[in-house]
Design an enzyme around this catalytic site. Structure first.
Site, PDB file in Angstrom:
ATOM      1  N   ARG A 110       1.089  -1.275  -0.187  1.00 38.80           N
ATOM      2  CA  ARG A 110       0.326   0.236   0.097  1.00 38.80           C
ATOM      3  C   ARG A 110       1.441   1.634   0.281  1.00 38.80           C
ATOM      4  NH1 ARG A 110      -4.959   0.760   1.328  1.00 38.80           N
ATOM      5  NH2 ARG A 110      -5.693  -1.228   2.255  1.00 38.80           N
ATOM      6  N   GLU A 113      14.350   3.248  -1.710  1.00 38.12           N
ATOM      7  CA  GLU A 113      15.509   2.506  -2.328  1.00 38.12           C
ATOM      8  C   GLU A 113      14.747   1.993  -3.705  1.00 38.12           C
ATOM      9  OE1 GLU A 113      18.236   1.404   1.085  1.00 38.12           O
ATOM     10  OE2 GLU A 113      16.326   1.093   2.011  1.00 38.12           O
TER      11      GLU A 113
END
Lengths: 332, 703
Positions: free
Chosen positions: B585, B662
């Site tokens: 989510r 990342e």
């Protein structure tokens, strides 16, 4: 940065007299290069004489139809000047390809010519550098030489001149006006910068205390109106040239033969490099890709390469050919 | 596992700290007002290996305005020197060029800098050893690779499978040393307060205030609660502020030398290239074998990289390869050379970023070798469960990301043959690559929830916002947990006076802190019910996640890039990039998009520009500023977009999130480099992809 004195000169004569009288004084223009050097310890003047506010900020047409550019004219103002854009597009393009918007707003015409090499070793006071400290050696030789000279270098220095503007001006046959303690003189821009030889500490032929007051362009011609500048770089902006080319061509429309040509190179030598050998080959030759390649080859035949900069020779060759081809196609 | 009903979560709430940032009132470390500060300028070693034989500080000390000059001879002794990176000014040994060997404390920054230049240090030095090569005879296997993975893995017989495979790729990729370069430099303001219960007060630019406190307190012989670290706003870290570095210790040492006077230390950009960590260079040997149908039978990924002589950091470069694709025979390994180099550390997606660069380019080579579309090759090798652990995926939607991206990007316009699409003087190519990043959540945070009355709430946790959006997103999570509006929740983060929090690293921050806040709200409701009195408060720690060990939790993504290569000069420009992500989510689409495209921009930089040059003769970082250490400039970042699948991870945490910090950098460099191959037929295996590496190939293409 060492403590220093700051003076704002009232006029050019005073500025020259002040600097000429003190070996440890220097002129301050836009400061985009000098101030960095003072922070890094590369330059340690005890007095700065600010010439950026002198009344040298005009771009004027000369009676003969040329253009006289005051030494304190900012790079961004010069690039945007309508006469420069119309008559000398190589200069406008060279200026706009340099540095960043912020730097161009600050950098001056005179300062741009006198900016120093961006060789990393020159900028690092913990490494030997004959330009910074004569006789100490050259750390770039055998070191990181990716950006270094392939033409006109010496065993004492392999640095390149970083200016874009100067390359454009060189192709346009600019003249430099200088004021010294003994009076004014003029010299062709081609004679301003030096090759390193055995005294790389001297970038130009100017004596201490000599101040560039103006740069003059000869009258525009059909050829200068079609001049151009191309800068090859790893990223789209804010990078020094790997190689750059300023060029102009005058081609006979009927015969397709080159009547005259101007070619100057950046990123390849200790000074902006006028490609006289290439021009000689081009004059009288058909304006074809083959001629362009021969001309480039003639200029680069004298190139001497090192581990990291060998790519500059094919890159300069390809760029010269591409620029001349584009100029020819644009005229059709 | 997902229990939080999303209301504020999932909405593009504007950054709560935005107005303070654009009006210049958000305080970064250096800007905290302190009374009568002094300024620190470091002195750095001019040799890479050896020892100090002489120190002359007379001229520096004589400068008007200088309050103290510190070297290893007179600096305060530290109580602990086990971590040699942090054992600042404790000995005269030099382990890398640029190591701290002194500092000047003065009334203003200019005086400190000038005086620092007057400190004379004599060395007895030896030629440094900084060159990484795969044939070094001193390579060694570390015990584990960052943070706790096995160094080597193996299954089946790769060599035999490679011999049998009809299609093989056997290539070596390299990535250079790289530096994080956050916009805000590494900065610490330190105050030594001998008469205060807080003996050492630090305003630091850090990804974790408690991490700094835990590391620094024992160095100075202090209890944790005698050190306070404050860091409300951070101008980027990308891993380089994930743990304290030498400058933090230096600032504290200088403060101790001038008790009661605050000292301010901001590294210069040049100093950041030796004192704040970097990504190791890597040499990666990739072998892939497959059948004519493209089904992979063998994968091996053997990595050689460097670490510093004084402190080991072993980048986990091959770990992504362990779980990415199916293959019966698989092997990975990591070997290190300990060199006279600055200390490497975390840089955005350590491991996955360089590792997937090599793997995803090798996959492109394998696709070309078996005549398959690169997307189809990846689809055929999508593993039904984690090949490494055998666990079921909590949600592997790589194929969906690839399909969605292909549709949006116009993948069908890619010419299968390289060098085939030319527009004017430009060669045009499209490239694709997969991305993955593991889901990490850290134990050890605590949150305090307090009802202020009238439906107003305060939530306290020592979390960090390094530009990622924590102020906003953690408020959204707290609001949903409390069944309140974000406006009714006041969040306090970035201070060790708050309950402890784990570091903003490994894309784990929001998952770890959010889970903790949700747990604290749950504890609050259990203690105080639905109608709590003003002043009621509860505190809870990070809950255990029983699913963490049952499932393989990873995020996935697909990167697409279009490149245009000048046929004459080899200049590479990237007009379009698209990333499609499956990351659980998404808490805030606005801040998430910023993180994804930020990672992709960094991937673009890695592909085309980033390269730290170490001079092998001196161990010097030669290009230690942003003039010569190139990152993408604005003009290089064109139509760059990121989208994501609408989903939640049922096994990750109460919010259903995975990390997003990342994954944007993972795989994006490969998409660019694969597009360069598609455009030109030139396979660049050594980053960065610069024009000089294409010239020969372009000549051949012209001929």
């Amino acid at each position: 940065m060492i403590p220093f004195e700051y003076r704002r000169a009232a006029d050019a004569q005073e500025a020259v007299a002040t600097v000429a009288a003190r070996p440890d004084a220097v002129f301050l223009g836009g400061g985009t290069n000098l101030v960095d050097h003072m922070k890094l310890g590369v330059a340690a003047p005890h007095m700065l004489v600010d010439v950026s506010r002198l009344p040298l900020t005009e771009v004027e047409e000369t009676p003969g139809g040329g253009l006289r550019v005051g030494a304190a004219v900012r790079n961004s103002d010069l690039a945007a000047h309508p006469l420069v854009r119309q008559r000398y597009p190589a200069l406008a393009r060279a200026l706009l390809s340099g540095a960043s918007g912020q730097l161009r707003n600050t950098a001056t015409t005179g300062g741009n010519l006198l900016q120093r090499t961006r060789c990393r070793y020159f900028q690092d006071v913990t490494t030997p550098c004959n330009k910074r400290e004569p006789g100490s050696g050259c750390a770039a030789i055998g070191g990181w030489d990716r950006h270094h000279a392939v033409l006109g270098a010496s065993e004492h220095c392999i640095a390149v001149h970083p200016s874009d503007m100067a390359v454009g001006l060189l192709a346009l046959d600019a003249t430099v006006h200088v004021l010294g303690a003994d009076g004014a003189r003029s010299l062709p821009l081609a004679d301003l910068h030096r090759l390193p030889g055995d005294s790389p500490e001297r970038d130009t032929v100017l004596a201490h205390g000599e101040l560039i007051t103006a740069v003059e362009l000869p009258p525009a011609s059909a050829m200068t109106r079609w001049s151009t500048y191309r800068k090859v770089r790893e990223r789209a902006s804010y990078a020094f040239a790997l190689v750059s080319v300023a060029a102009a061509l005058d081609v006979d429309d009927d015969s397709g033969v080159v009547r005259d040509a101007r070619v100057a190179l950046g990123g390849v030598a200790h000074k902006p490099w006028r490609a006289g050998r290439a021009e000689d080959v081009l004059r009288g030759a058909p304006a074809t890709e083959e001629s362009f390649r021969l001309a480039a080859g003639a200029e680069l035949a004298a190139a001497e390469v090192r581990d990291g900069n060998a790519y500059k020779v094919p890159l300069a060759r390809n760029t010269i050919v591409a620029v001349l081809r584009d100029l020819t196609e644009a005229r059709r | 596992m997902t229990t939080l009903r999303p209301r504020a979560v999932g909405t593009p709430l504007e950054r709560l700290d935005g107005p303070a940032k654009v009006t210049g009132t958000a305080r970064y470390a250096f800007e905290h007002p302190v009374e009568d500060p002094l300024y620190v300028h470091p002195v750095q070693a001019a040799v890479a290996r050896g020892r100090i034989t002489g120190v002359d500080t007379e001229a520096a000390a004589a400068c008007p305005g200088v309050a103290a000059v510190l070297t290893h001879r007179d600096a305060p002794r530290l109580e602990e020197t086990g971590d040699e990176e942090l054992a600042v000014l404790q000995s005269g040994r030099i382990a890398f060029r640029g190591q701290l060997v002194g500092a000047v404390v003065a009334a203003d920054a200019e005086t400190a800098r000038h005086a620092a230049s007057l400190v004379r240090i004599a060395y007895e030095d030896e030629r440094p050893d900084v060159e990484l090569r795969a044939d070094r005879d001193d390579l060694y296997a570390p015990e584990t690779v960052n943070p706790f993975f096995a160094t080597d893995t193996g299954e089946g017989d790769v060599d035999a499978a490679m011999e049998r495979a009809p299609v093989t790729v056997d290539v070596t990729y390299t990535t250079p040393m790289e530096h994080n370069n956050p916009m805000e430099p590494h900065t610490t303001v330190a105050v030594w307060q001998p008469d205060s219960p807080v003996r050492l007060l630090l305003y630091a630019s850090t990804q974790g205030v408690h991490t700094v406190r835990t590391a620094l307190a024992p160095l100075f012989g202090l209890e944790a609660d005698q050190v306070r670290v404050i860091s409300p706003h951070v101008g980027g870290g990308f891993g380089s502020k994930g743990m304290p570095h030498a400058h933090d210790v230096l600032a504290a040492l200088c403060a101790r030398a001038v008790p009661g006077r605050p000292v301010k230390l901001a590294l210069t950009r040049q100093q950041m290239f030796t004192l704040a960590g970097h990504r190791t260079p890597t040499i990666q040997h990739l072998r892939l074998g497959c059948g004519t149908d493209g089904r992979i039978t063998a994968i091996s990924h053997d990595v050689v990289e460097h670490t510093a002589r004084i402190k080991e950091f072993a980048e986990q470069t091959a770990t992504g390869t362990r779980m990415m694709y199916s293959a019966a025979n698989r092997r990975t390994s990591h070997r290190l050379a300990a060199l006279d180099v600055p200390v490497p550390s975390w840089m955005r997606a350590p491991g996955e970023c360089p590792g997937l660069f090599a793997l995803e380019c090798a996959m492109d080579e394998l696709a070309a070798a078996c005549g398959l579309d690169p997307i189809e090759l990846r689809v055929r090798n999508d593993p039904p469960q984690d090949p490494e652990t055998g666990r079921p995926w909590s949600g592997r939607k790589l194929v969906e990301c690839l399909s969605e991206g292909a549709r949006r990007f116009g993948w069908d316009r890619r010419a299968a043959a390289p060098g085939a699409r030319r527009e004017g003087r430009e060669l045009v190519g499209l490239g694709v690559a997969s991305a993955t990043y593991p889901y990490y959540a850290s134990q050890g945070s605590e949150a305090l929830v307090r009802h202020e009355g009238a439906g107003r709430w305060t939530v306290r946790i020592g979390a960090a916002d390094i530009g990622t959006g924590t102020w906003t997103t953690l408020t959204q999570i707290a609001a949903d947990a409390l069944d309140a509006a974000p406006d009714d929740v006041t969040l306090h983060i970035g201070d060790t006076a708050l309950p402890p929090a784990t570091v903003a690293g490994g894309s784990s921050g929001l998952a770890s802190w959010g889970s903790t806040v949700v747990a604290a709200v749950r504890a609050f409701r259990e203690q105080h019910g639905d109608d709590p009195p003003p002043g009621a408060e509860s505190r809870a720690g990070t809950p255990e996640n029983p699913d963490q060990k049952k499932y393989a939790l990873h995020s996935f993504g697909a990167h697409f890039a279009e490149v245009r290569v000048d046929a004459d000069t080899g200049e590479i420009r990237v007009p379009r990039m698209l990333g499609v992500f499956s990351a659980g989510r998404i808490v805030n689409p606005r801040t998430a998009r910023s993180q994804f495209i930020g990672g992709m921009t960094m991937g673009l930089s890695m592909a085309l520009h980033e390269h730290t040059v170490l001079d092998p003769r001196t161990g010097q970082v030669v290009n230690d500023d942003l003039a010569d250490y190139h990152i993408a400039a604005h003009a290089d970042v064109c139509d760059l977009d990121a989208v994501w699948l609408d989903e939640e991870d049922p096994h990750s945490n109460p919010m259903g999130t995975r990390g997003i910090g990342e994954i944007g950098i993972v795989g994006s460099p490969s998409a660019v480099v694969n597009a360069v191959f598609n455009a030109t037929g030139v396979r660049v295996r050594d980053l960065p992809a610069t024009p000089d590496k294409l010239l020969e190939g372009l000549d051949a293409l012209r001929a």
